[in-house]
Enzyme design. Sequence first.
Site, PDB file in Angstrom:
ATOM      1  N   LYS A  12     -14.381   1.425   5.825  1.00  6.77           N
ATOM      2  CA  LYS A  12     -13.125   0.283   5.523  1.00  6.77           C
ATOM      3  C   LYS A  12     -14.288  -0.956   5.729  1.00  6.77           C
ATOM      4  O   LYS A  12     -13.518  -2.046   5.176  1.00  6.77           O
ATOM      5  CB  LYS A  12     -12.068   0.924   5.615  1.00  6.77           C
ATOM      6  CG  LYS A  12     -10.979   0.167   5.062  1.00  6.77           C
ATOM      7  CD  LYS A  12     -10.896  -0.467   4.314  1.00  6.77           C
ATOM      8  CE  LYS A  12     -10.019  -1.939   3.728  1.00  6.77           C
ATOM      9  NZ  LYS A  12      -9.233  -1.469   2.119  1.00  6.77           N
TER      10      LYS A  12
ATOM     11  N   ARG B 213       0.010 -14.469   1.393  1.00  9.65           N
ATOM     12  CA  ARG B 213      -0.173 -14.231   3.197  1.00  9.65           C
ATOM     13  C   ARG B 213      -2.093 -14.933   2.924  1.00  9.65           C
ATOM     14  O   ARG B 213      -2.397 -14.320   2.654  1.00  9.65           O
ATOM     15  CB  ARG B 213      -0.638 -12.937   3.259  1.00  9.65           C
ATOM     16  CG  ARG B 213       0.403 -11.944   3.938  1.00  9.65           C
ATOM     17  CD  ARG B 213       0.805 -10.816   3.946  1.00  9.65           C
ATOM     18  NE  ARG B 213       0.466  -9.641   3.033  1.00  9.65           N
ATOM     19  CZ  ARG B 213       0.713  -8.638   3.395  1.00  9.65           C
ATOM     20  NH1 ARG B 213       0.559  -7.660   3.870  1.00  9.65           N
ATOM     21  NH2 ARG B 213      -0.007  -7.571   1.760  1.00  9.65           N
TER      22      ARG B 213
ATOM     23  N   ARG C 162     -17.587  -8.151   1.306  1.00  7.18           N
ATOM     24  CA  ARG C 162     -17.496  -9.412   0.160  1.00  7.18           C
ATOM     25  C   ARG C 162     -17.198 -10.185   0.647  1.00  7.18           C
ATOM     26  O   ARG C 162     -17.828 -11.122   0.118  1.00  7.18           O
ATOM     27  CB  ARG C 162     -16.006  -8.229  -0.091  1.00  7.18           C
ATOM     28  CG  ARG C 162     -15.330  -9.351  -1.872  1.00  7.18           C
ATOM     29  CD  ARG C 162     -15.124  -8.196  -2.562  1.00  7.18           C
ATOM     30  NE  ARG C 162     -14.060  -8.796  -3.639  1.00  7.18           N
ATOM     31  CZ  ARG C 162     -15.239  -9.522  -4.846  1.00  7.18           C
ATOM     32  NH1 ARG C 162     -16.117  -8.249  -5.079  1.00  7.18           N
ATOM     33  NH2 ARG C 162     -14.156  -9.901  -6.013  1.00  7.18           N
TER      34      ARG C 162
ATOM     35  N   CYS D 288      -6.604  -9.057   3.903  1.00 11.09           N
ATOM     36  CA  CYS D 288      -7.640  -8.351   4.184  1.00 11.09           C
ATOM     37  C   CYS D 288      -8.801  -9.025   4.297  1.00 11.09           C
ATOM     38  O   CYS D 288      -9.483  -9.103   5.857  1.00 11.09           O
ATOM     39  CB  CYS D 288      -7.371  -7.478   3.081  1.00 11.09           C
ATOM     40  SG  CYS D 288      -6.924  -5.799   2.597  1.00 11.09           S
TER      41      CYS D 288
ATOM     42  N   ILE E 289       0.362  -1.631  -0.088  1.00  9.62           N
ATOM     43  CA  ILE E 289       0.158  -0.137   0.324  1.00  9.62           C
ATOM     44  C   ILE E 289       1.111   1.391  -0.145  1.00  9.62           C
ATOM     45  O   ILE E 289       0.560   2.156  -0.677  1.00  9.62           O
ATOM     46  CB  ILE E 289      -1.135   0.220   0.873  1.00  9.62           C
ATOM     47  CG1 ILE E 289      -1.976  -1.558   0.896  1.00  9.62           C
ATOM     48  CG2 ILE E 289      -1.551   1.601   1.287  1.00  9.62           C
ATOM     49  CD1 ILE E 289      -3.030  -0.964  -0.282  1.00  9.62           C
TER      50      ILE E 289
END
Length: 431
Positions: free
Chosen positions: A230, A348, A237, A284, A38
């Site tokens: 966020k 990851r 999702r 995430c 990022i």
Amino acid sequence: MTSSENESELSGPSGLGGPGDPVLDPVEDIVVIGTGFIGLPLALLLADHGKRVVGVDIDRNLVREINDGTLNVDEDELQDLLTTGPVERNLEARTEPTDGDAFVISVPTPLTEPNKSPDLSALEAALESIQPYLEPGDLINVESTIPPLTCEETIVPFLEAAGFEPGADVQLAHSPERILPGNVFDELVGNDRVIGGIDETSRRRAASIYEPFLEGEIYYTDLLSAELCKLMENTFRDVNVALANEFALIGEELDIDMSNVIELANRHPRVDILQPGIGVGGHCLPIDPWFLNEADPEHTNLITSARRINDKMPAVATQKIRRALASHADPTVLAFGAAYKPSVDDCRNSPAMQIVADLRDDGYRVHHYDRYVDELAYDDLPSVLERESPDVVVQLVPHERTVAALESERSRLADAGVDVLQFGVENPIEP
Ligand SMILES: NC(=O)C1=CN([C@@H]2O[C@H](COP(=O)(O)OP(=O)(O)OC[C@H]3O[C@@H](n4cnc5c(N)ncnc54)[C@H](O)[C@@H]3O)[C@@H](O)[C@H]2O)C=CC1
Ligand SMILES: CC(=O)N[C@@H]1[C@@H](OP(=O)(O)OP(=O)(O)OC[C@H]2O[C@@H](n3ccc(=O)[nH]c3=O)[C@H](O)[C@@H]2O)O[C@H](C(=O)O)[C@@H](O)[C@@H]1O
């Protein structure tokens, strides 16, 4: 579009930008703490747009590679940016912070295992590291994904203890990053951006970081709303993937391939079922929903059930592979795919890695390759097939070129009695 065109959405006092107002003082010297997936793309874009940027990372090798321009990044555009003139002039990587107008924090925010609590140690270390360089008028802008109330309960007290009054003499903003790995450059430029701030000046000044390159719109809000926004996006999702996975499990019970049924259901104007797969990986989706659970365990039953469904999908895939292996004596398995999804090198929380580990724990001989992952890379799929002589080939991640290469070997493998099992969700980059 820039923030100024969205001014009607700003909350707080009018008359921004008056004499002496720091809003008139857009940030020019930006220190990016954490130059990973990022932080680095942002640092590169800012440097390319003429900002003076210092990228800070505790990883010495990464710092050296950025300074040498030898870093191997997946995205072509970012790879090209690394060696442009403006970037070579404006970007310096270091292992320690330095002075700047703005400090952008993009360090990891993982979970502690096994209790799934947020691990904010990197964020705290990043704050500690910038403290000696903070001066009145500076901006701290957190891009890392953080649990609800982190700004209020961790960052504000830290700044107060350091002798600053956030909102009065230093500015604090949270602008969570929302780019999709595999499409970083387009999304960094094109996505809308949500900027939460402790006050109007913080929001406006944080916006001045992105305005030089942003084509999406900027939406302003408070710190907690930005944190939640966020987390809710990624939870949305994750829950939707879990629903697709649950449908696939129902299909197994009823002995029907659900991909056709999902396609049919998606012909409904208000239905958009995602793709079932071998599980949900990355830095995430497997993490962020737990931040909401930590904040409110009582009202996160759907969210945690979804997490558990997605977490069990690698075991479901492993079981299918075991069934195929049972028909071979002392089989050799050739597995393609280690990344958590197609077109990225990030392993990851990768379901593919877990499947390979479980098969090896069973005692199977598994040769593992992934064209994107340095340690597992290969040049040419036919030569790997030749070399490893597998009894079973398993495609765990449908990288486009792997799928195509396997397809062209299909009849030869069938003739040789080699079973081929194909799993995975195609690249979910949406139009
Ligand atoms: N990877 C992704 O797709 C996305 C990640 N995020 C969020 O962005 C944040 C960063 O994630 P990534 O960039 O993926 O992680 P990353 O692991 O790729 O990069 C983080 C970098 O920070 C460095 N670092 C750790 N502690 C540090 C410290 N105290 N000072 C300086 N550098 C330090 C690490 O060495 C590493 O290079 C996380 O909160 C993540 O949830 C948000 C959107 C997308
Ligand atoms: C809401 C949303 O789309 N968030 C994005 C997400 O990026 P990430 O790469 O983790 O998302 P992804 O492409 O859905 O992949 C996550 C995992 O889910 C799996 N997956 C995805 C879609 C699908 O239909 N079925 C499925 O099984 C993938 O194979 C992968 O293992 O999380 C990123 C982040 O927060 O780090 C965020 O910036 C991205 O915009």
